[in-house]
Scaffold this motif. Sequence first.
Motif, PDB file in Angstrom:
ATOM      1  N   GLY A 168       0.833  -1.205   0.000  1.00  0.00           N
ATOM      2  CA  GLY A 168       0.000   0.000   0.000  1.00  0.00           C
ATOM      3  C   GLY A 168       0.862   1.248   0.000  1.00  0.00           C
ATOM      4  O   GLY A 168       1.944   1.265   0.605  1.00  0.00           O
ATOM      5  N   VAL A 173      -0.741   6.056   5.390  1.00  0.00           N
ATOM      6  CA  VAL A 173      -0.077   4.887   5.983  1.00  0.00           C
ATOM      7  C   VAL A 173       1.146   4.440   5.165  1.00  0.00           C
ATOM      8  O   VAL A 173       2.285   4.525   5.622  1.00  0.00           O
ATOM      9  N   HIS A 196       2.128  -2.283  -4.592  1.00  0.00           N
ATOM     10  CA  HIS A 196       0.808  -1.686  -4.807  1.00  0.00           C
ATOM     11  C   HIS A 196       0.106  -2.419  -5.947  1.00  0.00           C
ATOM     12  O   HIS A 196       0.585  -3.478  -6.383  1.00  0.00           O
ATOM     13  N   MET A 202       3.569  -9.672  -6.343  1.00  0.00           N
ATOM     14  CA  MET A 202       3.462  -9.299  -4.925  1.00  0.00           C
ATOM     15  C   MET A 202       4.044 -10.373  -4.018  1.00  0.00           C
ATOM     16  O   MET A 202       4.748 -10.084  -3.062  1.00  0.00           O
ATOM     17  N   GLY A 237      -4.851  -3.262   8.032  1.00  0.00           N
ATOM     18  CA  GLY A 237      -6.200  -3.313   7.427  1.00  0.00           C
ATOM     19  C   GLY A 237      -7.310  -3.447   8.449  1.00  0.00           C
ATOM     20  O   GLY A 237      -7.208  -4.207   9.407  1.00  0.00           O
ATOM     21  N   VAL A 238      -8.371  -2.688   8.234  1.00  0.00           N
ATOM     22  CA  VAL A 238      -9.585  -2.821   9.042  1.00  0.00           C
ATOM     23  C   VAL A 238     -10.734  -2.935   8.055  1.00  0.00           C
ATOM     24  O   VAL A 238     -11.098  -1.955   7.407  1.00  0.00           O
TER      25      VAL A 238
HETATM   26  P1  NAP Z   1      -6.056   3.483   0.719  1.00  0.00           P
HETATM   27  O1  NAP Z   1      -5.868   4.942   0.728  1.00  0.00           O
HETATM   28  O2  NAP Z   1      -7.267   2.894   0.097  1.00  0.00           O
HETATM   29  O3  NAP Z   1      -4.771   2.821   0.060  1.00  0.00           O
HETATM   30  C1  NAP Z   1      -4.685   1.448  -0.158  1.00  0.00           C
HETATM   31  C2  NAP Z   1      -3.368   1.126  -0.805  1.00  0.00           C
HETATM   32  O4  NAP Z   1      -3.307  -0.285  -0.961  1.00  0.00           O
HETATM   33  C3  NAP Z   1      -3.203   1.737  -2.193  1.00  0.00           C
HETATM   34  O5  NAP Z   1      -1.879   2.223  -2.345  1.00  0.00           O
HETATM   35  C4  NAP Z   1      -3.473   0.570  -3.137  1.00  0.00           C
HETATM   36  O6  NAP Z   1      -2.681   0.580  -4.317  1.00  0.00           O
HETATM   37  C5  NAP Z   1      -3.036  -0.618  -2.304  1.00  0.00           C
HETATM   38  N1  NAP Z   1      -3.801  -1.805  -2.677  1.00  0.00           N
HETATM   39  C6  NAP Z   1      -5.142  -1.968  -2.658  1.00  0.00           C
HETATM   40  N2  NAP Z   1      -5.465  -3.190  -3.112  1.00  0.00           N
HETATM   41  C7  NAP Z   1      -4.314  -3.800  -3.422  1.00  0.00           C
HETATM   42  C8  NAP Z   1      -4.010  -5.070  -3.990  1.00  0.00           C
HETATM   43  N3  NAP Z   1      -4.958  -5.952  -4.286  1.00  0.00           N
HETATM   44  N4  NAP Z   1      -2.713  -5.370  -4.199  1.00  0.00           N
HETATM   45  C9  NAP Z   1      -1.734  -4.469  -3.900  1.00  0.00           C
HETATM   46  N5  NAP Z   1      -1.981  -3.248  -3.377  1.00  0.00           N
HETATM   47  C10 NAP Z   1      -3.259  -2.923  -3.156  1.00  0.00           C
HETATM   48  O7  NAP Z   1      -6.042   2.878   2.200  1.00  0.00           O
HETATM   49  P2  NAP Z   1      -5.371   3.395   3.573  1.00  0.00           P
HETATM   50  O8  NAP Z   1      -6.053   4.622   4.019  1.00  0.00           O
HETATM   51  O9  NAP Z   1      -3.893   3.351   3.474  1.00  0.00           O
HETATM   52  O10 NAP Z   1      -5.840   2.213   4.546  1.00  0.00           O
HETATM   53  C11 NAP Z   1      -5.486   0.882   4.317  1.00  0.00           C
HETATM   54  C12 NAP Z   1      -6.170  -0.005   5.358  1.00  0.00           C
HETATM   55  O11 NAP Z   1      -5.705   0.370   6.647  1.00  0.00           O
HETATM   56  C13 NAP Z   1      -7.683   0.153   5.403  1.00  0.00           C
HETATM   57  O12 NAP Z   1      -8.263  -1.099   5.728  1.00  0.00           O
HETATM   58  C14 NAP Z   1      -7.917   1.122   6.539  1.00  0.00           C
HETATM   59  O13 NAP Z   1      -9.174   0.967   7.150  1.00  0.00           O
HETATM   60  C15 NAP Z   1      -6.799   0.724   7.474  1.00  0.00           C
HETATM   61  N6  NAP Z   1      -6.368   1.801   8.379  1.00  0.00           N
HETATM   62  C16 NAP Z   1      -6.321   1.532   9.707  1.00  0.00           C
HETATM   63  C17 NAP Z   1      -5.919   2.505  10.588  1.00  0.00           C
HETATM   64  C18 NAP Z   1      -5.862   2.187  12.050  1.00  0.00           C
HETATM   65  O14 NAP Z   1      -5.975   1.065  12.443  1.00  0.00           O
HETATM   66  N7  NAP Z   1      -5.685   3.121  12.919  1.00  0.00           N
HETATM   67  C19 NAP Z   1      -5.552   3.772  10.129  1.00  0.00           C
HETATM   68  C20 NAP Z   1      -5.569   4.010   8.749  1.00  0.00           C
HETATM   69  C21 NAP Z   1      -5.975   3.013   7.877  1.00  0.00           C
HETATM   70  P3  NAP Z   1      -2.795   1.711  -5.471  1.00  0.00           P
HETATM   71  O15 NAP Z   1      -2.096   2.923  -4.911  1.00  0.00           O
HETATM   72  O16 NAP Z   1      -2.090   1.122  -6.615  1.00  0.00           O
HETATM   73  O17 NAP Z   1      -4.264   1.942  -5.675  1.00  0.00           O
END
Ligand code: NAP
Length: 302
Positions: A168, A173, A196, A202, A237-238
């Motif tokens: 990601g 993050v 990503h 991957m 992930g959540v």
């Molecule tokens: P985001 O903005 O949607 O970014 C997701 C990233 O993952 C993107 O860079 C995307 O790639 C990549 N990705 C998605 N599907 C993929 C796949 N199949 N293979 C490879 N890469 C993939 O998400 P985020 O805000 O970083 O959050 C990610 C997760 O963490 C979510 O579940 C969110 O709820 C969780 N989170 C938790 C907390 C916490 O616990 N406090 C805080 C923040 C986020 P591309 O750039 O190529 O699209």
Amino acid sequence: MAAKLIKGTEIREEILEEIASEVSEIKEKKGVVPGLVTILVGENPASISYVTLKIKTANRLGFKEIQDNQPADIPEQDLLALIDKYNKDDSIHGILVQLPLPKHVDEKKVLNAIDPDKDVDGFHPVNVGRLMIGGSEVKYPPCTPAGIQELIVRSGVETKGAEVVVVGRSNIVGKPIANMMLQKGPGANSTVTVVHTSTKDMASHCQRADILIVAAGVPGLVKPEWIKPGACVIDVGVNRVGEKISEKTGQKVAILKGDVDFDAAKEIAGWITPVPGGVGPMTITMLMQNTLKALKFKLGIA
Ligand code: NAP
């Protein structure tokens, strides 16, 4: 289970106790406490519950906490004026604008209006730049990545020279944690790869990881055979995958799953975070840490 469980709930308590004791020491010696304002626009239920938890934590630590609720139709200019007011308020050291904002408001403009020295979320371009430079330039590392690094370090995982793979590349993050782990210094000094959706293979990247940090938002994305035996697996992930009735409250609650197949991964990894109870509890904790830092910077004792 082979892996040691990295319990965010326990590490959170450890850090909150450290913060509380510093707060009372500063209060005694200097007569001031950290001041945090949270601006909530509208009534998004997820934002309300998140903000409620922030207030509870700030109060527990002896912070001055201001909860500033604004209607969903607040004009952008009024919101900018509100931020300006808190920028000038000496008793406020940290300003947090709860996201998401309503569509008529330019989120970027609002976040950029926060004084970088009060930007305890660490999202202002100035703080993103400071993070990139690293070392003593860093003021406020963004809260979730900072929490991830604390989990790794406090679990005794060696980061120097470790292969770190981050799944990601989001601004909140993936990119910041990748940047933090490659810095020259304690708790970092790693060799970092970011994967990503355009990454070709991957699995082969993940299989190399001594520390695998997964923040994609895709339930079960990381397969057990992608995990190097003994690796440290941080699942950010959540994902809501359904609902159940809580045994405690009798209310409907979401069933949450991470991006890693936990049951299989825990038999292979050396360390692993659960979802929930791993990274989740760390975000607000690090927000409190940043707010305390903001006060210490102001007092010249950071
Ligand atoms: P985001 O903005 O949607 O970014 C997701 C990233 O993952 C993107 O860079 C995307 O790639 C990549 N990705 C998605 N599907 C993929 C796949 N199949 N293979 C490879 N890469 C993939 O998400 P985020 O805000 O970083 O959050 C990610 C997760 O963490 C979510 O579940 C969110 O709820 C969780 N989170 C938790 C907390 C916490 O616990 N406090 C805080 C923040 C986020 P591309 O750039 O190529 O699209």
